[in-house]
Design an enzyme around this catalytic site. Structure first.
Site, short mmCIF file in Angstrom:
data_model
loop_
_atom_site.label_atom_id
_atom_site.label_comp_id
_atom_site.label_asym_id
_atom_site.label_seq_id
_atom_site.Cartn_x
_atom_site.Cartn_y
_atom_site.Cartn_z
CB CYS A 313 93.03 -94.89 -52.45
SG CYS A 313 92.70 -93.82 -53.87
CB THR A 314 97.08 -96.65 -55.16
OG1 THR A 314 97.12 -97.76 -54.31
CG2 THR A 314 98.48 -96.90 -55.94
#
Length: 461
Positions: A313-314
């Site tokens: 994810c980020t």
């Protein structure tokens, strides 16, 4: 072996909360040229406003443990705000730091007021979430100021060891940020990573919303994989690579061969996992006499359905919860990228990278590329989705109103309201007029200044 098609969904339009205003994309006159400043007293508004936020926003913490008033002011801001300019900017470059920590934190509300007051005093902007499960935030400010805020947070032993990712701020954004502190128009800071004079500290049930309180990264998470080791893991054909982010994020960038769940919100991820891997709900109730045999059969069946998984994810926070969820569903080999995409883009050279496109970030930079330099995407103010230069050439694009991802889902009434808001912003520099959220200022004649003084073409419909 389960076969999953990588990144095949069609991305529907979906709104989210952050936006960015880029000078290059604006097709409008500035306050200093064609448009007169409708309220000259607002020219020095930012250097004089110290109590713009309502005190009613904060819970009562008169007995709080956190001594924010005793902390010294960062040396970068020891002087008056009117003296901050280009030279100050050069001496005190800005930095953006994203951070989080899962922890047992039932008294999280007590931290809200002193933390917000400290950020405001040090001119640290951004957003921070406090919840019973920990803290999650992204802030921008000078190096000394940001470090002072992080040190204040980690003064609580439960929040020590924040997981953090740091991003530099370019010279242009620094100039906008620092220049906005003295005599620039009200909207001059729109290109800064965050509004320089604004920080939000919110209280929520979760620091990242999965909607499953039983899933606790504090108890167990998957195996962390460093950015240097990531390429080898995801290049293995027996590894299923899953992008845990939402569709508006995956649309502009992903890892090669990654599976896109096509979720519009993180809370949809558990349903996608159960449906994709055909998993049964866990049985916590008492079973029959032969329950041991049944359980063994279920474990064997589940293991056949659960491949080795590598998630990303980020910044890593969503993967902590997602990996904890997969482990609760019987997955045995669960890996996730340590530090997320941001750490990967920071550490892995572009010529060795398996990343394709740009990475969406939750601030006004909109997206970043390798080396964490600011990307090319802008934001549609109508739906808050990232848009490319090509998107802005489409007939559905109208600045501040709509884009190809939201045009068909908006009624004409919604579009007209958006146009009215945009006219307000162009005229006042802030939606709702300069007095929005504050006691109206007095004119020389003693009359209240309000939106009635604004031309009818600018007022909201």
């Amino acid at each position: 072996m389960l076969s999953l098609s990588p990144h095949v969904c069609v991305h529907p339009p979906r709104p989210f909360l952050f936006y960015r205003r880029t000078a290059a994309s604006l097709q409008m006159p500035s306050f200093s040229t064609s448009l007169p400043n409708p309220n000259p007293s607002f020219t020095n508004f930012h250097s004089t406003m110290t109590n713009s936020t309502s005190k009613s926003d904060f819970p009562d913490s008169s007995q709080t443990f956190f001594p924010s008033q005793s902390l010294p002011l960062s040396k970068c801001f020891a002087a008056s705000s009117n003296s901050i300019g280009a030279s100050e900017s050069a001496e005190c470059p800005l930095v953006v730091v994203s951070f989080y920590k899962f922890a047992v934190f039932p008294d999280h509300a007590d931290l809200r007021k002193p933390l917000k007051e400290l950020c405001e005093r040090l001119r640290v902007s951004g957003g921070i979430i406090l919840a019973p499960e920990g803290i999650n935030g992204s802030i921008c400010g000078t190096r000394d100021s940001v470090e002072e805020v992080l040190a204040f947070i980690q003064a609580d032993d439960r929040l020590k060891g924040l997981k953090r990712v740091e991003s530099p701020v370019g010279p242009e954004e620094e100039a906008i940020h620092h220049g906005h502190m003295s005599s620039s128009p009200l909207a001059a800071g729109e290109d800064a990573p965050f509004r320089w004079d604004h920080v939000r500290v919110k209280l929520k049930k979760e620091i990242v919303t999965l909607g499953m309180p039983s899933v606790s990264p504090i108890e167990r998470v998957g195996t962390y994989i460093s950015p240097k080791e990531w390429n080898q893991l995801i290049s293995d054909p027996d590894t299923v690579v899953i992008d845990v982010r939402n569709d508006y994020e995956t649309r502009i960038g992903k890892f090669k061969q990654a599976v896109d769940p096509c979720t519009t919100a993180f809370r949809e991820f558990p349903s996608w996992v159960d449906e994709t891997f055909k998993l049964d709900e866990p049985d916590d109730g008492p079973g029959p006499a032969n329950s041991t045999q049944i359980t063994d059969e279920k474990i064997e069946e589940t293991e056949k359905k659960t491949p080795r998984v590598a998630m990303y994810c980020t910044g890593g926070i969503r993967c902590e919860k997602a990996s904890s969820f997969l482990l609760s569903r019987g997955f045995k080999e669960v890996y996730h990228l340590q530090g997320g995409i941001l750490k990967y883009l920071e550490e892995v050279p572009k010529d060795e990278s398996l990343w394709e496109g740009e990475c969406f970030v939750f601030d006004k930079r909109v997206s970043v590329e390798h080396g964490l330099v600011q990307g090319t995407y802008k934001l549609c103010y109508g739906c808050k989705q990232p848009v490319s230069d090509a998107d802005m050439e489409a007939p559905e694009w109208e600045y501040g109103v709509s884009c190809p991802y939201c045009f068909s889902s908006k009624s004409e009434e919604e579009k007209e309201r958006a146009r009215a808001r945009q006219r307000q912003f162009e005229y006042w520099g802030v939606i709702g007029g300069p007095d929005k959220g504050r006691k109206p200022m007095k004119t020389r004649e003693g009359e209240e200044t309000n939106t009635k003084q604004m031309p009818s073409s600018v007022q909201a419909q």
